[in-house]
Scaffold this motif. Structure first.
Motif, PDB file in Angstrom:
ATOM      1  N   GLU A   1      40.387  36.437  41.871  1.00 32.79           N
ATOM      2  CA  GLU A   1      39.358  35.951  42.790  1.00 32.79           C
ATOM      3  C   GLU A   1      38.172  36.897  42.894  1.00 32.79           C
ATOM      4  OE1 GLU A   1      40.697  34.590  46.553  1.00 32.79           O
ATOM      5  OE2 GLU A   1      42.090  33.121  45.703  1.00 32.79           O
ATOM      6  N   PRO A   2      38.378  38.203  43.054  1.00 32.72           N
ATOM      7  CA  PRO A   2      37.182  39.078  43.102  1.00 32.72           C
ATOM      8  C   PRO A   2      36.393  39.099  41.805  1.00 32.72           C
ATOM      9  CG  PRO A   2      39.221  40.376  43.182  1.00 32.72           C
ATOM     10  CD  PRO A   2      39.596  38.948  43.393  1.00 32.72           C
ATOM     11  N   VAL A   3      37.061  39.030  40.650  1.00 30.77           N
ATOM     12  CA  VAL A   3      36.339  38.995  39.383  1.00 30.77           C
ATOM     13  C   VAL A   3      35.561  37.686  39.255  1.00 30.77           C
ATOM     14  CG1 VAL A   3      36.605  38.880  36.866  1.00 30.77           C
ATOM     15  CG2 VAL A   3      37.832  40.624  38.177  1.00 30.77           C
ATOM     16  N   ASP A   4      36.190  36.586  39.628  1.00 28.44           N
ATOM     17  CA  ASP A   4      35.513  35.287  39.610  1.00 28.44           C
ATOM     18  C   ASP A   4      34.252  35.338  40.474  1.00 28.44           C
ATOM     19  OD1 ASP A   4      35.881  32.184  39.044  1.00 28.44           O
ATOM     20  OD2 ASP A   4      35.401  32.375  41.177  1.00 28.44           O
ATOM     21  N   ALA A   5      34.354  35.958  41.642  1.00 31.94           N
ATOM     22  CA  ALA A   5      33.200  36.060  42.539  1.00 31.94           C
ATOM     23  C   ALA A   5      32.084  36.902  41.918  1.00 31.94           C
ATOM     24  CB  ALA A   5      33.625  36.657  43.875  1.00 31.94           C
ATOM     25  N   LEU A   6      32.448  37.977  41.231  1.00 29.05           N
ATOM     26  CA  LEU A   6      31.433  38.826  40.597  1.00 29.05           C
ATOM     27  C   LEU A   6      30.719  38.099  39.462  1.00 29.05           C
ATOM     28  CD1 LEU A   6      33.241  42.293  40.464  1.00 29.05           C
ATOM     29  CD2 LEU A   6      31.348  41.626  41.948  1.00 29.05           C
ATOM     30  N   ILE A   7      31.452  37.292  38.708  1.00 29.15           N
ATOM     31  CA  ILE A   7      30.820  36.512  37.631  1.00 29.15           C
ATOM     32  C   ILE A   7      29.796  35.552  38.227  1.00 29.15           C
ATOM     33  CG2 ILE A   7      31.169  34.831  35.785  1.00 29.15           C
ATOM     34  CD1 ILE A   7      34.073  35.940  35.573  1.00 29.15           C
ATOM     35  N   ARG A   8      30.190  34.848  39.259  1.00 33.66           N
ATOM     36  CA  ARG A   8      29.293  33.884  39.905  1.00 33.66           C
ATOM     37  C   ARG A   8      28.060  34.588  40.460  1.00 33.66           C
ATOM     38  NH1 ARG A   8      32.278  29.086  41.600  1.00 33.66           N
ATOM     39  NH2 ARG A   8      34.420  29.224  40.816  1.00 33.66           N
ATOM     40  N   ASP A   9      28.281  35.734  41.096  1.00 32.26           N
ATOM     41  CA  ASP A   9      27.162  36.477  41.665  1.00 32.26           C
ATOM     42  C   ASP A   9      26.183  36.905  40.573  1.00 32.26           C
ATOM     43  OD1 ASP A   9      28.222  36.239  44.190  1.00 32.26           O
ATOM     44  OD2 ASP A   9      29.017  38.278  44.277  1.00 32.26           O
ATOM     45  N   ALA A  10      26.717  37.374  39.442  1.00 34.86           N
ATOM     46  CA  ALA A  10      25.855  37.825  38.350  1.00 34.86           C
ATOM     47  C   ALA A  10      25.039  36.669  37.781  1.00 34.86           C
ATOM     48  CB  ALA A  10      26.693  38.475  37.252  1.00 34.86           C
TER      49      ALA A  10
ATOM     50  N   LEU B   1      48.214  44.809  27.924  1.00 35.13           N
ATOM     51  CA  LEU B   1      47.306  45.778  28.531  1.00 35.13           C
ATOM     52  C   LEU B   1      46.142  45.139  29.276  1.00 35.13           C
ATOM     53  CD1 LEU B   1      47.092  48.287  25.541  1.00 35.13           C
ATOM     54  CD2 LEU B   1      48.164  48.734  27.757  1.00 35.13           C
ATOM     55  N   GLN B   2      45.764  43.925  28.912  1.00 36.99           N
ATOM     56  CA  GLN B   2      44.555  43.335  29.473  1.00 36.99           C
ATOM     57  C   GLN B   2      44.735  42.735  30.857  1.00 36.99           C
ATOM     58  OE1 GLN B   2      43.388  40.986  25.794  1.00 36.99           O
ATOM     59  NE2 GLN B   2      41.413  41.567  26.640  1.00 36.99           N
ATOM     60  N   ARG B   3      45.935  42.564  31.310  1.00 34.45           N
ATOM     61  CA  ARG B   3      46.162  41.867  32.559  1.00 34.45           C
ATOM     62  C   ARG B   3      46.487  42.839  33.693  1.00 34.45           C
ATOM     63  NH1 ARG B   3      47.174  36.427  30.739  1.00 34.45           N
ATOM     64  NH2 ARG B   3      45.399  36.145  29.338  1.00 34.45           N
ATOM     65  N   ASP B   4      45.722  42.758  34.777  1.00 35.98           N
ATOM     66  CA  ASP B   4      45.920  43.633  35.927  1.00 35.98           C
ATOM     67  C   ASP B   4      46.758  42.987  37.015  1.00 35.98           C
ATOM     68  OD1 ASP B   4      44.377  45.842  34.991  1.00 35.98           O
ATOM     69  OD2 ASP B   4      42.577  44.679  35.397  1.00 35.98           O
ATOM     70  N   GLY B   5      46.817  41.660  37.044  1.00 35.80           N
ATOM     71  CA  GLY B   5      47.597  40.969  38.055  1.00 35.80           C
ATOM     72  C   GLY B   5      46.798  39.853  38.687  1.00 35.80           C
ATOM     73  N   PRO B   6      47.481  38.895  39.289  1.00 36.97           N
ATOM     74  CA  PRO B   6      46.788  37.729  39.860  1.00 36.97           C
ATOM     75  C   PRO B   6      45.820  38.090  40.976  1.00 36.97           C
ATOM     76  CG  PRO B   6      49.098  37.770  40.535  1.00 36.97           C
ATOM     77  CD  PRO B   6      48.948  38.813  39.472  1.00 36.97           C
ATOM     78  N   GLN B   7      46.033  39.241  41.615  1.00 39.72           N
ATOM     79  CA  GLN B   7      45.191  39.621  42.751  1.00 39.72           C
ATOM     80  C   GLN B   7      43.753  39.943  42.349  1.00 39.72           C
ATOM     81  OE1 GLN B   7      47.549  41.538  41.428  1.00 39.72           O
ATOM     82  NE2 GLN B   7      46.581  43.502  40.974  1.00 39.72           N
ATOM     83  N   VAL B   8      43.504  40.181  41.069  1.00 38.97           N
ATOM     84  CA  VAL B   8      42.138  40.530  40.644  1.00 38.97           C
ATOM     85  C   VAL B   8      41.312  39.308  40.270  1.00 38.97           C
ATOM     86  CG1 VAL B   8      43.053  42.710  39.748  1.00 38.97           C
ATOM     87  CG2 VAL B   8      42.537  40.854  38.154  1.00 38.97           C
TER      88      VAL B   8
ATOM     89  N   GLN C   1      31.754  46.789  36.481  1.00 36.47           N
ATOM     90  CA  GLN C   1      31.456  46.819  37.910  1.00 36.47           C
ATOM     91  C   GLN C   1      32.744  46.809  38.739  1.00 36.47           C
ATOM     92  OE1 GLN C   1      29.185  43.459  39.274  1.00 36.47           O
ATOM     93  NE2 GLN C   1      29.055  44.197  41.390  1.00 36.47           N
ATOM     94  N   PHE C   2      33.675  45.948  38.366  1.00 40.51           N
ATOM     95  CA  PHE C   2      34.888  45.787  39.152  1.00 40.51           C
ATOM     96  C   PHE C   2      35.806  47.008  39.068  1.00 40.51           C
ATOM     97  CE2 PHE C   2      39.345  44.269  39.439  1.00 40.51           C
ATOM     98  CZ  PHE C   2      39.330  43.864  40.765  1.00 40.51           C
ATOM     99  N   VAL C   3      36.000  47.530  37.868  1.00 41.07           N
ATOM    100  CA  VAL C   3      36.956  48.617  37.660  1.00 41.07           C
ATOM    101  C   VAL C   3      36.337  49.981  37.921  1.00 41.07           C
ATOM    102  CG1 VAL C   3      38.488  49.721  35.985  1.00 41.07           C
ATOM    103  CG2 VAL C   3      38.259  47.233  35.993  1.00 41.07           C
ATOM    104  N   PHE C   4      35.067  50.163  37.489  1.00 36.76           N
ATOM    105  CA  PHE C   4      34.459  51.499  37.541  1.00 36.76           C
ATOM    106  C   PHE C   4      33.287  51.592  38.514  1.00 36.76           C
ATOM    107  CE2 PHE C   4      35.959  50.940  33.037  1.00 36.76           C
ATOM    108  CZ  PHE C   4      37.064  51.770  33.142  1.00 36.76           C
ATOM    109  N   ASP C   5      32.999  50.494  39.214  1.00 36.78           N
ATOM    110  CA  ASP C   5      31.855  50.459  40.131  1.00 36.78           C
ATOM    111  C   ASP C   5      30.569  50.837  39.402  1.00 36.78           C
ATOM    112  OD1 ASP C   5      30.596  50.004  42.552  1.00 36.78           O
ATOM    113  OD2 ASP C   5      30.827  52.078  43.234  1.00 36.78           O
ATOM    114  N   ASP C   6      30.411  50.313  38.203  1.00 39.56           N
ATOM    115  CA  ASP C   6      29.283  50.651  37.326  1.00 39.56           C
ATOM    116  C   ASP C   6      28.548  49.369  36.955  1.00 39.56           C
ATOM    117  OD1 ASP C   6      27.518  51.525  35.416  1.00 39.56           O
ATOM    118  OD2 ASP C   6      29.047  52.007  33.919  1.00 39.56           O
ATOM    119  N   ARG C   7      27.305  49.256  37.368  1.00 39.74           N
ATOM    120  CA  ARG C   7      26.496  48.072  37.062  1.00 39.74           C
ATOM    121  C   ARG C   7      25.480  48.336  35.957  1.00 39.74           C
ATOM    122  NH1 ARG C   7      25.660  43.578  40.110  1.00 39.74           N
ATOM    123  NH2 ARG C   7      23.444  43.730  39.567  1.00 39.74           N
TER     124      ARG C   7
END
Length: 224
Positions: free
Chosen positions: A141-150, A132-139, A95-101
């Protein structure tokens, strides 16, 4: 008689200590009953391929993570399994990277039916680079929010684990003791009374700094 759930799932954004916590938690629980941990398949896949996955490869990664957890469960009817992520993390990153749910429905169904205790690793550890697995600290909070939402969308109760090093492991062990009172000895906790099981909205009463109630935690870290 229904058998008690045996999977403890660790979810969380990148660089929040899931792998270290999974390994340490399994090590502690092994003292009480057979226990193993299942590493994150995505890490193995990225190392083997030398890249991150493309959209059409996400379903395979989710399915293989699920297969490995189920294989660990099948080794023994008494086996506890600590999972360093589940198919739900693949769904969230899709969802976060590809906008695919498209992976959400099955991942949430499996999480709800198979996982007994879901723990979310908090964002209180410093971000560290890890190939390869790390995109940066900026991702984070939004990923954390998506997990909680799911999890909220599916009505899946979860606890948020804070702290560094041994304190993080101790917090997870307290959650285990509340989830399965008969395992409370492993968490060095008295068996809690009058608390909800894993199938309902969990309200774990404890000191504020040790509380793993996701509702309380949201008050401290409100979502946007």
């Amino acid at each position: 008689m229904k058998q008690p759930a045996r999977v403890i799932a660790l979810l969380g954004a990148e660089s929040t200590g899931k792998t270290d916590l999974a390994r340490a938690l399994a090590q502690q629980l092994q003292r009480l009953q057979p226990c193993t941990w299942v590493p994150e398949y995505l890490r193995e896949w990225c190392d083997a391929q030398g890249r991150t996955p493309e959209p059409q490869e996400q379903q395979h990664i989710a399915a293989e993570q699920q297969r490995r957890i189920e294989a660990a469960l099948a080794r023994s009817p008494d086996m506890l399994v600590v999972a360093d992520t589940t198919p739900l993390m693949t769904a969230v990153y899709s969802q976060f990277v590809f906008d695919d749910r498209s992976l959400h429905a099955e991942a949430l169904r499996w999480q709800r039916e198979v996982v007994g205790l879901t723990l979310l690793t908090a964002l209180d550890l410093p971000w560290l680079s890890d190939g390869l697995q790390r995109d940066g600290p900026q991702v984070r909070e939004p990923v954390d929010a998506l997990i909680r939402d799911a999890l909220a969308e599916a009505g899946i109760a979860y606890g948020v684990v804070h702290g560094e090093g041994a304190a993080r492991v101790a917090a997870a062990l307290r959650a285990v003791g509340r989830w399965r009172p008969e395992l409370a000895a492993a968490a060095a906790l008295p068996s809690p009374e009058g608390e909800a099981g894993s199938g309902s909205r969990v309200r774990w009463r404890s000191r504020c700094l040790d509380c793993l109630d996701p509702d309380c935690e949201r008050l401290l870290h409100p979502l946007p």
